[in-house]
Design an enzyme around this catalytic site. Structure first.
Site, PDB file in Angstrom:
ATOM      1  N   ARG A  99      -1.023   3.912  12.827  1.00  0.00           N
ATOM      2  CA  ARG A  99      -0.694   5.104  12.035  1.00  0.00           C
ATOM      3  C   ARG A  99       0.393   5.917  12.724  1.00  0.00           C
ATOM      4  O   ARG A  99       1.189   6.576  12.063  1.00  0.00           O
ATOM      5  CB  ARG A  99      -1.956   5.906  11.744  1.00  0.00           C
ATOM      6  CG  ARG A  99      -2.869   5.082  10.830  1.00  0.00           C
ATOM      7  CD  ARG A  99      -4.066   5.835  10.319  1.00  0.00           C
ATOM      8  NE  ARG A  99      -4.947   4.918   9.583  1.00  0.00           N
ATOM      9  CZ  ARG A  99      -6.205   5.173   9.267  1.00  0.00           C
ATOM     10  NH1 ARG A  99      -6.746   6.326   9.615  1.00  0.00           N
ATOM     11  NH2 ARG A  99      -6.921   4.290   8.603  1.00  0.00           N
TER      12      ARG A  99
ATOM     13  N   LYS B 188      -9.924  -7.725   8.546  1.00  0.00           N
ATOM     14  CA  LYS B 188      -9.123  -6.759   9.302  1.00  0.00           C
ATOM     15  C   LYS B 188      -9.975  -5.566   9.656  1.00  0.00           C
ATOM     16  O   LYS B 188     -10.564  -4.979   8.744  1.00  0.00           O
ATOM     17  CB  LYS B 188      -7.974  -6.355   8.388  1.00  0.00           C
ATOM     18  CG  LYS B 188      -7.022  -5.305   8.854  1.00  0.00           C
ATOM     19  CD  LYS B 188      -6.001  -5.180   7.753  1.00  0.00           C
ATOM     20  CE  LYS B 188      -4.907  -4.231   7.962  1.00  0.00           C
ATOM     21  NZ  LYS B 188      -3.994  -4.257   6.809  1.00  0.00           N
TER      22      LYS B 188
ATOM     23  N   LYS C  99     -11.454  -5.257   4.635  1.00  0.00           N
ATOM     24  CA  LYS C  99     -10.739  -4.313   5.494  1.00  0.00           C
ATOM     25  C   LYS C  99     -11.638  -3.120   5.771  1.00  0.00           C
ATOM     26  O   LYS C  99     -12.061  -2.416   4.849  1.00  0.00           O
ATOM     27  CB  LYS C  99      -9.456  -3.856   4.820  1.00  0.00           C
ATOM     28  CG  LYS C  99      -8.713  -2.814   5.640  1.00  0.00           C
ATOM     29  CD  LYS C  99      -7.333  -2.559   5.132  1.00  0.00           C
ATOM     30  CE  LYS C  99      -6.647  -1.484   5.964  1.00  0.00           C
ATOM     31  NZ  LYS C  99      -5.286  -1.247   5.528  1.00  0.00           N
TER      32      LYS C  99
ATOM     33  N   CYS D 152      -3.675   6.292   0.403  1.00  0.00           N
ATOM     34  CA  CYS D 152      -3.278   4.965  -0.071  1.00  0.00           C
ATOM     35  C   CYS D 152      -3.033   4.896  -1.577  1.00  0.00           C
ATOM     36  O   CYS D 152      -2.865   3.805  -2.130  1.00  0.00           O
ATOM     37  CB  CYS D 152      -4.337   3.936   0.329  1.00  0.00           C
ATOM     38  SG  CYS D 152      -4.563   3.831   2.111  1.00  0.00           S
TER      39      CYS D 152
ATOM     40  N   CYS E  11       0.254   4.282   1.474  1.00  0.00           N
ATOM     41  CA  CYS E  11       0.025   5.336   2.478  1.00  0.00           C
ATOM     42  C   CYS E  11       1.256   5.659   3.328  1.00  0.00           C
ATOM     43  O   CYS E  11       1.405   6.796   3.781  1.00  0.00           O
ATOM     44  CB  CYS E  11      -1.183   5.020   3.351  1.00  0.00           C
ATOM     45  SG  CYS E  11      -1.199   3.372   4.051  1.00  0.00           S
TER      46      CYS E  11
ATOM     47  N   TYR F 292       0.671  -8.755  16.880  1.00  0.00           N
ATOM     48  CA  TYR F 292       1.899  -8.203  17.452  1.00  0.00           C
ATOM     49  C   TYR F 292       2.339  -9.022  18.668  1.00  0.00           C
ATOM     50  O   TYR F 292       3.428  -8.818  19.186  1.00  0.00           O
ATOM     51  CB  TYR F 292       1.685  -6.725  17.831  1.00  0.00           C
ATOM     52  CG  TYR F 292       1.305  -5.881  16.623  1.00  0.00           C
ATOM     53  CD1 TYR F 292       2.285  -5.369  15.779  1.00  0.00           C
ATOM     54  CD2 TYR F 292      -0.035  -5.652  16.295  1.00  0.00           C
ATOM     55  CE1 TYR F 292       1.945  -4.641  14.643  1.00  0.00           C
ATOM     56  CE2 TYR F 292      -0.384  -4.920  15.172  1.00  0.00           C
ATOM     57  CZ  TYR F 292       0.614  -4.422  14.341  1.00  0.00           C
ATOM     58  OH  TYR F 292       0.263  -3.716  13.222  1.00  0.00           O
TER      59      TYR F 292
ATOM     60  N   CYS G 163       0.871  -1.171   0.000  1.00  0.00           N
ATOM     61  CA  CYS G 163       0.000   0.000   0.000  1.00  0.00           C
ATOM     62  C   CYS G 163       0.908   1.220   0.000  1.00  0.00           C
ATOM     63  O   CYS G 163       2.046   1.152   0.465  1.00  0.00           O
ATOM     64  CB  CYS G 163      -0.914   0.030   1.222  1.00  0.00           C
ATOM     65  SG  CYS G 163      -2.208   1.278   1.057  1.00  0.00           S
TER      66      CYS G 163
HETATM   67  C1  PBG Z   1      -1.931   0.258   5.396  1.00  0.00           C
HETATM   68  C2  PBG Z   1      -2.218  -0.552   6.616  1.00  0.00           C
HETATM   69  C3  PBG Z   1      -2.910  -0.179   7.801  1.00  0.00           C
HETATM   70  C4  PBG Z   1      -2.850  -1.277   8.655  1.00  0.00           C
HETATM   71  C5  PBG Z   1      -2.154  -2.282   7.989  1.00  0.00           C
HETATM   72  N1  PBG Z   1      -1.802  -1.832   6.733  1.00  0.00           N
HETATM   73  C6  PBG Z   1      -3.481   1.112   8.221  1.00  0.00           C
HETATM   74  C7  PBG Z   1      -4.573   1.766   7.515  1.00  0.00           C
HETATM   75  O1  PBG Z   1      -5.138   1.251   6.568  1.00  0.00           O
HETATM   76  O2  PBG Z   1      -4.880   2.865   7.877  1.00  0.00           O
HETATM   77  C8  PBG Z   1      -3.384  -1.346  10.060  1.00  0.00           C
HETATM   78  C9  PBG Z   1      -2.804  -2.408  10.909  1.00  0.00           C
HETATM   79  C10 PBG Z   1      -2.867  -2.180  12.379  1.00  0.00           C
HETATM   80  O3  PBG Z   1      -3.580  -1.290  12.879  1.00  0.00           O
HETATM   81  O4  PBG Z   1      -2.194  -2.928  13.117  1.00  0.00           O
HETATM   82  N2  PBG Z   1      -2.959   0.445   4.508  1.00  0.00           N
HETATM   83 ZN    ZN Z   2      -2.925   2.314   2.887  1.00  0.00          ZN
END
Ligand code: PBG
Ligand code: ZN
Length: 341
Positions: free
Chosen positions: A222, A265, A212, A146, A138, A330, A136
């Site tokens: 973030r 997710k 997601k 993203c 971002c 984690y 991704c």
């Molecule tokens: C990137 C991404 C995110 C997460 C994993 N890949 C954040 C988002 O989409 O804002 C979140 C994972 C986590 O909170 O542990 N797109």
């Molecule tokens: Zn992203």
């Protein structure tokens, strides 16, 4: 059964043999050995995926302030660290420095970039460790979105696909076993599959983050990945937490595009989605115990509301019970440690 000779309403009722006092559910719960025999789900090292934040440069190992116990490491440090890794699989998340970000996230496409360097360092030390990479933009864009933006500031779906496809190729060429597009762009799995196949990387698998949600539970991540959008949010591409059918439809679409794995997710408040997706597909499913779930449990453990081992293993076991084949967490290293005692 014993019910046959009995008079009255009970004999007519289907399943009436299951009534107390003939049936006592506690019989199979009486001792540890019996309880183990009837246990339906279990947790093993094989089910766990550890997310790892990779920093730029060399010699860096920094604690993530929003996620106590989680570190960001540069590729060289990771190379040494992986020797002691207990989990069998890692998910790499690149965290470039602010001065390496631009409008189109071009640092994500560099063959000598953060994630490819980390991949090479890991595979050199431990070739058997399975490596998944987050695909991704971002973390790499200056605006934190993203994908690339249209002049009016929206994420441009179709222009972003080519970049995601290229990013996935770079990761697979550096040794990624699985690429995990997490941006929720329409057509991302198809674009990535085509790109990989055209460049001789047909053996790299795709794990799509198809279900997601636009979740507040990503907050601590973030902070860790420096990937907050500088304006707006991600609701034009991520799923609304209120929508179950739409989530299933999106996941099944990505299956049709060629995903090898599906993912839900966050996992923890979305176990209903996980359970229904399990019924709807034959693909393996991963579920992500995201940063917010981690932080929540960590803070409660620190406040002595919970016993770490009990609450963490229960939370992950329940994600498996709901339908996940693998859990991204984690806590993976900690759980592997507990499983060894
Ligand atoms: C990137 C991404 C995110 C997460 C994993 N890949 C954040 C988002 O989409 O804002 C979140 C994972 C986590 O909170 O542990 N797109
Ligand atoms: Zn992203």
């Amino acid at each position: 059964m014993a019910r046959l000779g009995e008079a009255g309403h009970r004999k007519h009722k289907e399943g009436a043999a299951d009534m107390y006092p003939l049936t006592r559910m506690r019989r199979c719960r009486r001792g540890e050995g019996l309880r183990r025999l009837v246990q339906e789900t279990s947790l093993s090292r094989d089910d766990l995926i550890l997310p790892v934040f990779v920093a730029a440069g060399t010699g860096r190992k920094e604690m993530v302030a929003s996620m106590p116990g989680v570190w960001r490491m540069s590729a060289d440090v990771l190379g040494g660290w992986v020797e002691g890794l207990r989990a069998g699989t890692v998910l790499l998340l690149g965290v470039p420095d602010a001065d390496d970000k631009d409008e189109s996230g071009s640092a994500a496409l560099r063959e000598d970039g953060i994630v490819p360097s980390a991949l090479r360092a890991l595979k050199e030390q431990r070739p058997e460790v399975v490596v998944i990479t987050d695909v991704c933009l971002c973390g790499y864009t200056s605006h934190g979105h993203c994908g690339i933006l249209t002049p009016s500031g929206e994420v441009d779906n179709d222009e972003t696909l080519g970049l995601l496809s290229r990013m996935a190729q770079v990761h697979a060429a550096a040794g990624a076993d699985v690429v995990a597009p997490s941006g929720m762009m329409d057509g991302q799995v198809q674009a990535i599959r085509e790109g990989l196949d055209e460049s001789g990387l047909q053996d790299a698998a795709i794990k799509s983050d198809a279900a997601k949600f636009a979740s507040a539970f990503y907050g601590p991540f973030r902070g860790a990945a420096h990937s907050s959008p500088s304006f707006g949010d991600r609701r034009t591409h991520q799923l609304a937490p209120a929508n179950r059918r739409e989530a299933l439809r999106d996941a099944l679409l990505e299956e049709d595009e060629g995903a090898d794995w599906l993912m839900v997710k966050p996992a923890m408040p979305y176990l209903d989605i996980l359970s229904e997706l399990r019924e709807a597909t034959l693909l393996p499913i991963a579920a992500y115990q995201v940063s917010g779930a981690y932080a929540m449990l960590k803070h409660a453990i620190a406040a002595r509301a919970f016993v770490a081992r009990d609450v963490v293993t229960e939370s992950i076991l329940c994600i498996k019970r709901a339908g996940a084949d693998a859990v991204i967490t984690y806590f993976a290293e900690q759980v592997c440690d507990w499983l060894e005692d």
